[in-house]
Each structure stands twice: as structure tokens, then as C-alpha cells.
Design a protein around this motif. Structure first.
Motif, mmCIF file in Angstrom:
data_model
loop_
_atom_site.group_PDB
_atom_site.id
_atom_site.type_symbol
_atom_site.label_atom_id
_atom_site.label_comp_id
_atom_site.label_asym_id
_atom_site.label_seq_id
_atom_site.Cartn_x
_atom_site.Cartn_y
_atom_site.Cartn_z
ATOM 1 N N MET A 1 0.954 -1.378 0.128
ATOM 2 C CA MET A 1 -0.037 0.090 -0.037
ATOM 3 C C MET A 1 0.953 1.042 0.154
ATOM 4 S SD MET A 1 -3.235 1.073 2.373
ATOM 5 C CE MET A 1 -2.285 1.632 3.820
ATOM 6 N N HIS A 2 0.426 2.210 -0.804
ATOM 7 C CA HIS A 2 1.350 3.287 -0.975
ATOM 8 C C HIS A 2 0.582 4.529 -0.831
ATOM 9 C CE1 HIS A 2 4.410 6.245 -2.021
ATOM 10 N NE2 HIS A 2 3.856 6.527 -3.133
ATOM 11 N N LEU A 3 0.787 5.391 0.312
ATOM 12 C CA LEU A 3 -0.219 6.541 0.555
ATOM 13 C C LEU A 3 0.617 8.018 -0.131
ATOM 14 C CD1 LEU A 3 -1.290 5.947 4.121
ATOM 15 C CD2 LEU A 3 -2.823 5.364 2.035
ATOM 16 N N ASN A 4 -0.383 8.534 -0.772
ATOM 17 C CA ASN A 4 0.150 9.846 -1.439
ATOM 18 C C ASN A 4 -0.653 10.724 -0.903
ATOM 19 O OD1 ASN A 4 0.224 12.114 -3.427
ATOM 20 N ND2 ASN A 4 1.602 10.608 -4.416
ATOM 21 N N PHE A 5 0.109 11.728 -0.039
ATOM 22 C CA PHE A 5 -0.401 12.982 0.523
ATOM 23 C C PHE A 5 -1.276 13.786 -0.329
ATOM 24 C CE2 PHE A 5 -0.209 17.148 2.343
ATOM 25 C CZ PHE A 5 -0.762 17.113 3.526
ATOM 26 N N LEU A 6 -0.723 14.030 -1.517
ATOM 27 C CA LEU A 6 -1.208 15.249 -2.409
ATOM 28 C C LEU A 6 -2.625 14.534 -2.950
ATOM 29 C CD1 LEU A 6 1.656 16.510 -4.282
ATOM 30 C CD2 LEU A 6 0.389 17.591 -2.504
ATOM 31 N N GLU A 7 -2.553 13.063 -3.116
ATOM 32 C CA GLU A 7 -3.771 12.693 -3.607
ATOM 33 C C GLU A 7 -4.769 12.381 -2.599
ATOM 34 O OE1 GLU A 7 -3.644 8.638 -5.676
ATOM 35 O OE2 GLU A 7 -2.273 9.287 -7.221
ATOM 36 N N ILE A 8 -4.272 12.300 -1.301
ATOM 37 C CA ILE A 8 -5.242 12.202 -0.250
ATOM 38 C C ILE A 8 -5.777 13.721 -0.087
ATOM 39 C CG2 ILE A 8 -5.595 12.046 2.026
ATOM 40 C CD1 ILE A 8 -3.619 9.855 2.151
ATOM 41 N N ILE A 9 -5.235 14.586 -0.251
ATOM 42 C CA ILE A 9 -5.824 16.035 -0.230
ATOM 43 C C ILE A 9 -6.621 16.342 -1.275
ATOM 44 C CG2 ILE A 9 -5.197 18.657 -0.354
ATOM 45 C CD1 ILE A 9 -4.376 17.088 2.407
ATOM 46 N N SER A 10 -6.452 15.962 -2.579
ATOM 47 C CA SER A 10 -7.192 16.266 -3.562
ATOM 48 C C SER A 10 -8.389 15.541 -3.676
ATOM 49 C CB SER A 10 -6.451 15.873 -5.031
ATOM 50 O OG SER A 10 -5.129 16.555 -5.033
ATOM 51 N N THR A 11 -8.533 14.291 -3.276
ATOM 52 C CA THR A 11 -9.520 13.469 -2.957
ATOM 53 C C THR A 11 -10.418 14.094 -1.781
ATOM 54 O OG1 THR A 11 -8.617 11.666 -1.980
ATOM 55 C CG2 THR A 11 -8.762 11.443 -4.293
ATOM 56 N N SER A 12 -9.733 14.455 -1.023
ATOM 57 C CA SER A 12 -10.756 14.879 0.333
ATOM 58 C C SER A 12 -11.354 16.133 0.110
ATOM 59 C CB SER A 12 -9.624 14.936 1.390
ATOM 60 O OG SER A 12 -9.333 13.831 1.738
ATOM 61 N N ILE A 13 -10.598 16.925 -0.768
ATOM 62 C CA ILE A 13 -11.252 18.214 -1.233
ATOM 63 C C ILE A 13 -12.555 18.096 -2.166
ATOM 64 C CG2 ILE A 13 -11.181 20.543 -2.682
ATOM 65 C CD1 ILE A 13 -8.259 20.378 -1.523
ATOM 66 N N VAL A 14 -12.565 17.223 -3.041
ATOM 67 C CA VAL A 14 -13.630 16.826 -4.064
ATOM 68 C C VAL A 14 -14.900 16.193 -3.068
ATOM 69 C CG1 VAL A 14 -14.196 15.269 -5.880
ATOM 70 C CG2 VAL A 14 -12.067 16.418 -6.010
ATOM 71 N N LEU A 15 -14.346 15.094 -2.336
ATOM 72 C CA LEU A 15 -15.514 14.641 -1.583
ATOM 73 C C LEU A 15 -16.225 15.571 -0.950
ATOM 74 C CD1 LEU A 15 -13.699 11.459 -0.857
ATOM 75 C CD2 LEU A 15 -15.839 11.414 -2.305
ATOM 76 N N PHE A 16 -15.258 16.236 -0.060
ATOM 77 C CA PHE A 16 -15.832 17.463 0.750
ATOM 78 C C PHE A 16 -17.229 18.291 0.189
ATOM 79 C CE2 PHE A 16 -15.900 21.648 2.860
ATOM 80 C CZ PHE A 16 -16.266 21.338 4.251
ATOM 81 N N ALA A 17 -16.742 18.659 -1.096
ATOM 82 C CA ALA A 17 -17.447 19.628 -1.934
ATOM 83 C C ALA A 17 -18.891 18.895 -2.402
ATOM 84 C CB ALA A 17 -16.734 20.187 -3.245
ATOM 85 N N VAL A 18 -18.648 17.460 -2.634
ATOM 86 C CA VAL A 18 -19.820 16.835 -2.973
ATOM 87 C C VAL A 18 -20.808 16.479 -1.859
ATOM 88 C CG1 VAL A 18 -20.402 14.714 -4.124
ATOM 89 C CG2 VAL A 18 -18.634 15.829 -5.103
ATOM 90 N N ILE A 19 -19.991 16.020 -0.909
ATOM 91 C CA ILE A 19 -20.924 15.399 0.574
ATOM 92 C C ILE A 19 -21.417 16.827 0.912
ATOM 93 C CG2 ILE A 19 -20.790 14.676 2.624
ATOM 94 C CD1 ILE A 19 -18.482 12.608 1.912
ATOM 95 N N ASP A 20 -20.744 17.870 1.119
ATOM 96 C CA ASP A 20 -21.366 19.246 1.661
ATOM 97 C C ASP A 20 -22.136 19.073 2.934
ATOM 98 O OD1 ASP A 20 -21.906 21.844 1.688
ATOM 99 O OD2 ASP A 20 -23.467 21.853 0.318
ATOM 100 N N ILE A 21 -21.517 18.517 3.898
ATOM 101 C CA ILE A 21 -22.206 18.328 5.229
ATOM 102 C C ILE A 21 -22.704 19.744 5.592
ATOM 103 C CG2 ILE A 21 -20.281 18.131 6.654
ATOM 104 C CD1 ILE A 21 -23.494 16.070 6.926
ATOM 105 N N ILE A 22 -21.812 20.666 5.718
ATOM 106 C CA ILE A 22 -22.172 22.072 6.250
ATOM 107 C C ILE A 22 -23.424 22.491 5.398
ATOM 108 C CG2 ILE A 22 -21.214 24.383 6.539
ATOM 109 C CD1 ILE A 22 -19.783 22.440 8.074
ATOM 110 N N GLY A 23 -23.599 22.295 4.315
ATOM 111 C CA GLY A 23 -24.787 23.142 3.492
ATOM 112 C C GLY A 23 -26.057 21.970 3.745
ATOM 113 N N SER A 24 -25.826 20.783 4.304
ATOM 114 C CA SER A 24 -26.846 20.052 4.648
ATOM 115 C C SER A 24 -27.329 20.343 6.268
ATOM 116 C CB SER A 24 -26.401 18.708 4.692
ATOM 117 O OG SER A 24 -26.148 18.485 3.370
ATOM 118 N N ILE A 25 -26.732 21.413 7.008
ATOM 119 C CA ILE A 25 -27.207 21.445 8.200
ATOM 120 C C ILE A 25 -28.597 21.687 8.384
ATOM 121 C CG2 ILE A 25 -26.899 23.028 10.292
ATOM 122 C CD1 ILE A 25 -24.062 22.692 9.802
ATOM 123 N N PRO A 26 -29.078 22.726 7.565
ATOM 124 C CA PRO A 26 -30.574 23.016 7.996
ATOM 125 C C PRO A 26 -31.579 21.974 7.689
ATOM 126 C CG PRO A 26 -29.269 24.814 6.575
ATOM 127 C CD PRO A 26 -28.591 23.462 6.751
#
Length: 201
Positions: free
Chosen positions: A1-26
Motif C-alpha cells: 500500500m502506497h499512500l500519497n499525501f497530495l492524492e489524499i488532499i485532492s480526493t478529500s477536497i472533491v469529496l468534501f464539496a460533493v458531500i457538503d455536510i455544512i450545507g446540509s445542516i438546515p
């Protein structure tokens, strides 16, 4: 297994925008008012499990039922539309089972793990290593857990009038998102059935 910090950051940002839990608070606060206490850990673990399963087996699972991703997204758009209509009109269409019924449906699915996040993880697989996507999913779902645990605090800060206003505003936004999701995926279905229409539409 080879973890890549930049890939993790990139995928995390994309997923954060899509899941948008902050926008779902209401939406979450609205569901909580109808369905009782949210079990944050249960909702988070179910959503994480579903997303990881879909990352590995998504297309195959849908294929077993003869369902493609766009058809799945259209079905999800109907659920989002109903939730938005409830928020705007102040009515109750979806019935929730028991005090923790909302933890699984609709919070874990389809609010967190829904058509958008499913489509995203399948798209990310084409560009990023699987282990980096899984780490990004875990990080995002950890944040989802924190937000779900903080709903009482958010409720106290906003107050009844603030929640009421946000409910109406985000209800309209949710309706708009559901319509866009529906139209985009209906277009995909039409083009797949009638390829010659791509030149005219």
C-alpha cells in the motif's frame, strides 16, 4: 500500500464539496425536528460502509439489477425533491421509523452517501489509487460525524427563527439541485436511447 499525501488532499477536497455536510445542516435540523434524536455514530458508520462498498463494487452492484448510474441518480433526485418540498411547504411526506429512523434514511443514505458521492468515488477511481480514496473517505466521514454531533449546539445558536429561515432557503436550493440532477441524467438516458438526438439537442 502506497499512500500519497497530495492524492489524499485532492480526493478529500472533491469529496468534501460533493458531500457538503455544512450545507446540509438546515436539512439535518429539519429532519431532527420530525424524527427525533440523530445517532451520529450509526449514521456515519453506515454512510462510510456504503461508500467504501460502492467504491469497490458500485458498478457491479448496479449491474446485477440492470441499473445504470444515471437511472440511480434519477431515483435519488426524486428523494431530494420530496425532502425539499417538505422544507419549503412545511408538510410531512416521508414517514420515519422510530426516534432514530432518520439516522440511516435519509441522513446516511442518500444525504451523505447518495448519487452524487457514488458518482464521484467511481470517477476518482479512474485517477487516484484506491487506498488514497479510502483515506479521504474516512477523513470526510470523520468530519460528518463531528457535524452530526454538533447539531444541538447549532440549533441553540440559530434559534427557532434562524432555523425556520434556513429551512425555507435550503429547501428551495434542494429543489433546484434535485431538478438539475434529474434533467442532467434524463438527458443521458435520452441520448443513450436515441443517439442521433445528440446532434440536435
Amino acid at each position: 500500500m502506497h499512500l500519497n499525501f497530495l492524492e489524499i488532499i485532492s480526493t478529500s477536497i472533491v469529496l468534501f464539496a460533493v458531500i457538503d455536510i455544512i450545507g446540509s445542516i438546515p436539512i439535518i435540523l429539519d429532519l431532527k425536528a420530525k424524527g427525533g434524536q440523530i445517532e451520529a455514530l450509526k449514521a456515519t458508520l453506515v454512510a462510510l460502509g456504503v461508500l467504501i462498498l460502492f467504491t469497490f463494487l458500485g458498478e457491479k452492484l448496479l449491474g446485477l439489477f440492470g441499473v445504470d448510474l444515471s437511472s440511480f441518480a434519477i431515483a435519488g433526485s426524486f428523494i431530494l425533491f420530496i425532502m425539499g418540498a417538505e422544507m419549503v411547504l412545511g408538510i410531512e411526506i416521508i414517514k420515519y421509523d422510530g426516534p432514530s429512523g432518520i439516522s440511516i434514511v435519509p441522513i446516511a443514505f442518500p444525504l451523505v452517501a447518495g448519487a452524487g458521492s457514488f458518482t464521484t468515488v467511481l470517477s476518482l477511481r479512474a485517477e487516484y489509487a484506491m487506498e488514497n480514496i479510502i483515506v479521504a473517505l474516512v477523513l470526510n466521514l470523520a468530519f460528518v460525524y463531528i457535524v452530526l454531533k454538533s447539531t444541538n449546539w447549532v440549533e441553540r445558536i440559530l434559534g427557532d427563527s434562524g432555523i425556520h429561515i434556513l429551512r425555507k432557503v435550503f429547501g428551495i436550493i434542494l429543489l433546484a439541485i434535485s431538478v438539475k440532477l434529474f434533467m442532467n441524467n434524463v438527458a443521458i438516458q435520452i441520448h443513450s436511447l436515441f443517439p442521433f438526438l445528440k446532434e440536435t439537442l
